[in-house]
Enzyme design. Sequence first.
Site, PDB file in Angstrom:
ATOM      1  N   GLU A  44       0.853  -1.189   0.000  1.00  9.79           N
ATOM      2  CA  GLU A  44       0.000   0.000   0.000  1.00  9.79           C
ATOM      3  C   GLU A  44       0.889   1.240   0.000  1.00  9.79           C
ATOM      4  OE1 GLU A  44      -3.934   1.636   2.381  1.00  9.79           O
ATOM      5  OE2 GLU A  44      -2.343   0.679   3.548  1.00  9.79           O
ATOM      6  N   LYS A 117     -10.284   0.354  -2.043  1.00 10.65           N
ATOM      7  CA  LYS A 117     -10.340   0.045  -0.607  1.00 10.65           C
ATOM      8  C   LYS A 117     -11.692   0.439  -0.014  1.00 10.65           C
ATOM      9  CE  LYS A 117      -7.582   0.836   3.608  1.00 10.65           C
ATOM     10  NZ  LYS A 117      -6.383   1.544   4.122  1.00 10.65           N
ATOM     11  N   CYS A 157      -4.967  -3.417   3.561  1.00  8.80           N
ATOM     12  CA  CYS A 157      -4.638  -2.948   4.910  1.00  8.80           C
ATOM     13  C   CYS A 157      -5.794  -3.115   5.906  1.00  8.80           C
ATOM     14  CB  CYS A 157      -4.163  -1.491   4.825  1.00  8.80           C
ATOM     15  SG  CYS A 157      -3.191  -0.958   6.262  1.00  8.80           S
TER      16      CYS A 157
END
Length: 269
Positions: A44, A117, A157
Site C-alpha cells: 500500500e 479500498k 490494509c
Amino acid sequence: MKQKFIAASVQMVSTCDVAANLAKADPLLGEAAARGASLAVLPEYFCLMGAKDTDKVAVCEPFGDGPIQQALSDMARRHGLWLLGGTVPLQCEDADKVYNTSLLLNPAGETVARYDKIHLFGFTGQGESYCESNTIRPGQAPIKAETPLADIALGICYDLRFPELFRLLAPFDLLILPAAFTATTGQAHWEPLLRARAIENQCYLIASAQGGRHENGRQTHGHSMIIDPWGRILAQLPGGEGVIAAEIDPELIHSVRTGLPALAHRVIR
C-alpha cells in the site's frame, strides 16, 4: 487443478517522492523475477507516503492513464510478472479525495482487476491520529480475480479487520493484502489477523507491507508475510526494504479443505 508457482512480496519504505519510489520498486521486482516469481505484490502507498494526507490527491490519476499506472504496466512487462500494484491514488467523484486502489496487471502489462479500498482506517492513540476518510472515498465492491495462476481475493490494509468482506468472496486460492500498518497497531494485531484470515478461508495469503521509518515521520510495522492455508508462515521480512518468496501449491489447498472441510460446513452464507 492449477499448477504450483512462486509468489513474491515486496516490502518498501516509501518516501514523499513518486519518481524515487517507482525507481526503488523496479529493482525489487527484478529481484522477485530472478527468484522465479510469477506473481509479485507491492505494498500500500508504494508510490507515495506523502508529507501530508492531501499529497496523494495532488498526484491522483484517472483510471487507465497516468505515470504511476504506466510505470506498473512497464514493470509487469519488463519482468514478466503478474503484478499487484499495492495502491494507486485514482480520481473519484470528489475533487478533494481519491480512491485508494489496488491494480492487478498481467505479464503483458494489462490491468485485469481493480479494487478500491472499502474500509477506511481511523485511529487515535499513543500520540498518533489517522482518518483516511478525510482524503479517501471508500470503494463499494468486493473483488475476486480469476487468473491462470489462482483465484485471487483482494483487500487493502484495514480491510484485514473485517473477515466478512472475504467471506463474500470465498472460496478462493489466494488473498492478497498490501498494507501500511502502523507500528502501534501492527505490533499488537498484524500477525494474528493475517494468520486468522488464511486459516478461516483455507487459502494462501500474501501481505506486502511498508516497513520502517518514513521521511514524513511515520513508522510502519513491516513484517511482510506469505502464509499457507494451515496458517503457517512460509516467509517473513521484519523490517526494511526487500523481497520474500514462497511456493503456492494448489494441492495443499485441496488437502487442507478435504481434511478439514470447514468451508463446506458453513451454515451462514
